[in-house]
Scaffold this motif. Sequence first.
Motif: not given
Length: 345
Positions: A110-115, A160-168, A186-187
């Motif tokens: 989880m980052t703001g700008w991405g990896q 956060a919700m994008m990461l939760a969706f991605g993880m699931v 990335a946010m």
Amino acid sequence: MPGPLHGIRIVELAGIGPGPFCGMMLADHGAEVIRIDRPGTTPNPRDPLLRSRTTMQLDLKSADDIAKLRDLVKTADGLIEGFRPGVTERLGIGPDVLLADNPKLVYGRMTGWGQTGSYAAAAGHDINYIALSGALGAIGRAGDKPTPPINLVGDFGGGAMMLAFGMVSALLGVKNGAPGQVIDCAMTDGSALLMAMMWGFRAQGIWSDTRGTNMLDTGAPFYDTYETADGGFVAIGSIEPQFYALLRQTLGIAGDALFDAQFDRAQWPAQKARLTEIFKSRTRDEWCALMEATDICFAPVLGFDEAVAHPHNRERGTFIELGGVVQPAPAPRYSATPCDPPRQP
């Protein structure tokens, strides 16, 4: 029932904002989430973002504690980390290491700008991420500066919700035979994605780049908030013709020619000025008595305590109290695997 994610173990490296919110989402829905804190840290029992977690304290600069963390992650289905790009690699717990230990691991970043990208190594906050994605520039009233929507769009919606969706999604992939993998959340990306409908409207020529002049951004008189006689506010969203007709009928302007052309933008300023006068003629409670739970698409604009006390929210259990702290209940809800009530950290 413990929720649909029962049996999933997630390791969360302590952070702030979107990482903990993602961990809260997964824990709310039944996952076992183990939060890794620095030694000496005491979880704040009044922070809803930390609910339903078990906490371990590890020094990530200690070789012994890194070994303990690696052993723990071997037993996990997923990991959440919110450091700047390259930090976990320098600590010896980057994706290559942990996926070698556990090939089925879902490694959520989880980052703001991405990896990657020219901003990737820079500091930032929600306001910066949604500024770069174009989301912030679209939010605000005509003639005024952009208005940050608290930190809902970047930290929580786009992050956060994008990461939760991605993880699931990735966990489901592993269940279906896919290998573990890294999620670059990335946010900037997530907040851009939340604007998909507006990009579609723009492509169709029905969305202006000038904020505060469109149907959903306070430009339209039938989709806005209005002050009432007692200093309260009400929210109107009468977009569809039948809802707009009911609004006109209830306000006593059904025969007023000014309001005949609902989607004539040239008429919107005059229509809004007239509606502003009308709504100031009664109190918020009086408007609720006329409009609440109708097809006008109406709601009073409530404060924190008012939202908790509102009958609809009470009937649905939208808010709960945990350890003396009022907070939102888990959402959404399941018919076959309802979630256990949250617990304090």
